[in-house]
Design a protein around this motif. Structure first.
Motif, mmCIF file in Angstrom:
data_model
loop_
_atom_site.group_PDB
_atom_site.id
_atom_site.type_symbol
_atom_site.label_atom_id
_atom_site.label_comp_id
_atom_site.label_asym_id
_atom_site.label_seq_id
_atom_site.Cartn_x
_atom_site.Cartn_y
_atom_site.Cartn_z
ATOM 1 N N TYR A 176 40.241 -48.457 -66.086
ATOM 2 C CA TYR A 176 40.023 -48.458 -64.781
ATOM 3 C C TYR A 176 39.285 -47.247 -64.159
ATOM 4 O O TYR A 176 38.621 -47.180 -63.387
ATOM 5 C CB TYR A 176 41.029 -48.951 -63.777
ATOM 6 N N LEU A 177 39.623 -46.116 -64.673
ATOM 7 C CA LEU A 177 38.976 -44.783 -64.199
ATOM 8 C C LEU A 177 37.795 -44.734 -64.992
ATOM 9 O O LEU A 177 36.698 -44.090 -64.046
ATOM 10 C CB LEU A 177 39.843 -43.677 -64.877
ATOM 11 N N SER A 178 37.628 -45.063 -66.131
ATOM 12 C CA SER A 178 36.010 -45.090 -66.741
ATOM 13 C C SER A 178 35.218 -46.138 -65.822
ATOM 14 O O SER A 178 34.041 -45.626 -65.787
ATOM 15 C CB SER A 178 36.182 -45.522 -68.194
ATOM 16 N N GLU A 179 35.687 -47.180 -65.421
ATOM 17 C CA GLU A 179 34.987 -48.199 -64.741
ATOM 18 C C GLU A 179 34.654 -47.402 -63.199
ATOM 19 O O GLU A 179 33.510 -47.640 -62.682
ATOM 20 C CB GLU A 179 35.826 -49.275 -64.385
ATOM 21 N N GLU A 180 35.335 -46.601 -62.858
ATOM 22 C CA GLU A 180 34.961 -45.833 -61.525
ATOM 23 C C GLU A 180 34.084 -44.981 -61.822
ATOM 24 O O GLU A 180 33.140 -44.736 -60.950
ATOM 25 C CB GLU A 180 36.330 -45.164 -61.094
ATOM 26 N N ILE A 181 33.886 -44.307 -63.039
ATOM 27 C CA ILE A 181 32.720 -43.275 -63.351
ATOM 28 C C ILE A 181 31.599 -44.029 -63.500
ATOM 29 O O ILE A 181 30.743 -43.695 -62.855
ATOM 30 C CB ILE A 181 33.295 -42.366 -64.698
ATOM 31 N N VAL A 182 31.579 -45.282 -64.003
ATOM 32 C CA VAL A 182 30.350 -45.984 -64.509
ATOM 33 C C VAL A 182 29.900 -46.607 -63.175
ATOM 34 O O VAL A 182 28.423 -46.649 -62.940
ATOM 35 C CB VAL A 182 30.529 -46.990 -65.227
ATOM 36 N N ALA A 183 30.604 -46.986 -62.183
ATOM 37 C CA ALA A 183 30.188 -47.211 -60.936
ATOM 38 C C ALA A 183 29.621 -46.350 -60.083
ATOM 39 O O ALA A 183 28.697 -46.675 -59.237
ATOM 40 C CB ALA A 183 31.554 -47.956 -59.931
ATOM 41 N N ALA A 184 29.812 -44.986 -60.382
ATOM 42 C CA ALA A 184 29.408 -44.048 -59.457
ATOM 43 C C ALA A 184 28.092 -43.331 -60.115
ATOM 44 O O ALA A 184 27.264 -42.716 -59.456
ATOM 45 C CB ALA A 184 30.400 -42.870 -59.305
ATOM 46 N N VAL A 185 28.035 -43.510 -61.545
ATOM 47 C CA VAL A 185 26.919 -42.951 -62.200
ATOM 48 C C VAL A 185 25.681 -43.832 -62.324
ATOM 49 O O VAL A 185 25.744 -44.882 -62.939
ATOM 50 C CB VAL A 185 27.306 -42.330 -63.804
ATOM 51 N N PRO A 186 24.675 -43.464 -61.771
ATOM 52 C CA PRO A 186 23.213 -44.351 -61.982
ATOM 53 C C PRO A 186 22.959 -44.218 -63.489
ATOM 54 O O PRO A 186 23.077 -43.468 -64.046
ATOM 55 C CB PRO A 186 22.357 -43.751 -61.112
ATOM 56 N N ASP A 187 22.508 -45.572 -63.850
ATOM 57 C CA ASP A 187 22.029 -45.846 -65.325
ATOM 58 C C ASP A 187 23.226 -45.524 -66.074
ATOM 59 O O ASP A 187 22.712 -44.738 -67.242
ATOM 60 C CB ASP A 187 20.726 -44.986 -65.612
ATOM 61 N N SER A 188 24.225 -45.928 -65.908
ATOM 62 C CA SER A 188 25.418 -45.615 -66.896
ATOM 63 C C SER A 188 25.952 -46.984 -67.441
ATOM 64 O O SER A 188 25.677 -48.138 -66.930
ATOM 65 C CB SER A 188 26.718 -44.778 -66.381
ATOM 66 N N ARG A 189 26.530 -46.854 -68.527
ATOM 67 C CA ARG A 189 27.011 -48.116 -69.225
ATOM 68 C C ARG A 189 28.403 -47.759 -69.519
ATOM 69 O O ARG A 189 28.670 -46.681 -70.243
ATOM 70 C CB ARG A 189 26.189 -48.421 -70.350
ATOM 71 N N LEU A 190 29.400 -48.706 -69.717
ATOM 72 C CA LEU A 190 30.690 -48.597 -70.355
ATOM 73 C C LEU A 190 31.052 -49.319 -71.570
ATOM 74 O O LEU A 190 30.638 -50.544 -71.741
ATOM 75 C CB LEU A 190 31.968 -48.985 -69.220
ATOM 76 N N VAL A 191 31.768 -48.656 -72.397
ATOM 77 C CA VAL A 191 32.010 -49.118 -73.691
ATOM 78 C C VAL A 191 33.512 -48.894 -73.845
ATOM 79 O O VAL A 191 34.100 -47.743 -73.822
ATOM 80 C CB VAL A 191 31.362 -48.633 -74.880
ATOM 81 N N ILE A 192 34.280 -50.195 -73.919
ATOM 82 C CA ILE A 192 35.904 -50.186 -74.245
ATOM 83 C C ILE A 192 35.947 -50.534 -75.602
ATOM 84 O O ILE A 192 35.510 -51.651 -75.875
ATOM 85 C CB ILE A 192 36.316 -51.135 -73.145
ATOM 86 N N ILE A 193 36.678 -49.382 -76.331
ATOM 87 C CA ILE A 193 36.917 -49.547 -77.474
ATOM 88 C C ILE A 193 38.266 -50.167 -77.907
ATOM 89 O O ILE A 193 39.249 -49.766 -77.167
ATOM 90 C CB ILE A 193 37.022 -48.206 -78.218
ATOM 91 N N GLU A 194 38.201 -51.386 -78.654
ATOM 92 C CA GLU A 194 39.477 -52.164 -78.732
ATOM 93 C C GLU A 194 40.488 -51.420 -79.710
ATOM 94 O O GLU A 194 39.986 -50.646 -80.693
ATOM 95 C CB GLU A 194 39.175 -53.354 -79.251
ATOM 96 N N GLU A 195 41.808 -51.457 -79.551
ATOM 97 C CA GLU A 195 42.630 -51.174 -80.290
ATOM 98 C C GLU A 195 42.618 -49.733 -80.431
ATOM 99 O O GLU A 195 42.697 -49.010 -81.661
ATOM 100 C CB GLU A 195 42.757 -51.665 -81.678
ATOM 101 N N CYS A 196 42.398 -48.867 -79.449
ATOM 102 C CA CYS A 196 42.128 -47.552 -79.019
ATOM 103 C C CYS A 196 42.933 -46.982 -78.097
ATOM 104 O O CYS A 196 43.030 -47.391 -76.990
ATOM 105 C CB CYS A 196 40.770 -47.184 -79.237
ATOM 106 N N GLY A 197 43.507 -45.632 -78.351
ATOM 107 C CA GLY A 197 43.842 -44.947 -77.306
ATOM 108 C C GLY A 197 42.913 -43.930 -76.698
ATOM 109 O O GLY A 197 41.857 -44.182 -76.381
#
Length: 91
Positions: A48-69
């Motif tokens: 959810y914190l990375s989602e906050e970053i992506v929402a604020a940065v223009p032209d950004s993309r989020l990748v969530i890596i599965e089974e990962c810390g």
């Protein structure tokens, strides 16, 4: 990695993180394509914190890596590399 850093190193890193300035107000100023990685099980910076970053940065993309810390490049290097190659080809 944590064992190599040791308790003293962990304490120094923690103090540095606690004392650093909040950069969130400046995220909208980023003017280059941006890729944000996060592990789906990251206890330090949860998705959810990375989602906050992506929402604020223009032209950004989020990748969530599965089974990962928190250490995606160490824990799931193949998934990170695939996502980077895909993103670079699209950018």
């Amino acid at each position: 990695m944590g064992l190599t850093v040791g308790l003293d190193g962990f304490e120094r890193q923690t103090k540095a993180i606690i004392g650093r300035a909040d950069s969130r107000p400046h995220l909208a100023d980023i003017t280059i394509p941006t890729l944000v990685f996060v592990g789906d099980s990251d206890p330090i910076t949860p998705p959810y914190l990375s989602e906050e970053i992506v929402a604020a940065v223009p032209d950004s993309r989020l990748v969530i890596i599965e089974e990962c810390g928190h250490g995606s490049t160490l824990e799931q290097p193949e998934a990170v590399n695939r996502a980077l190659v895909t993103w670079l080809k699209a950018t």
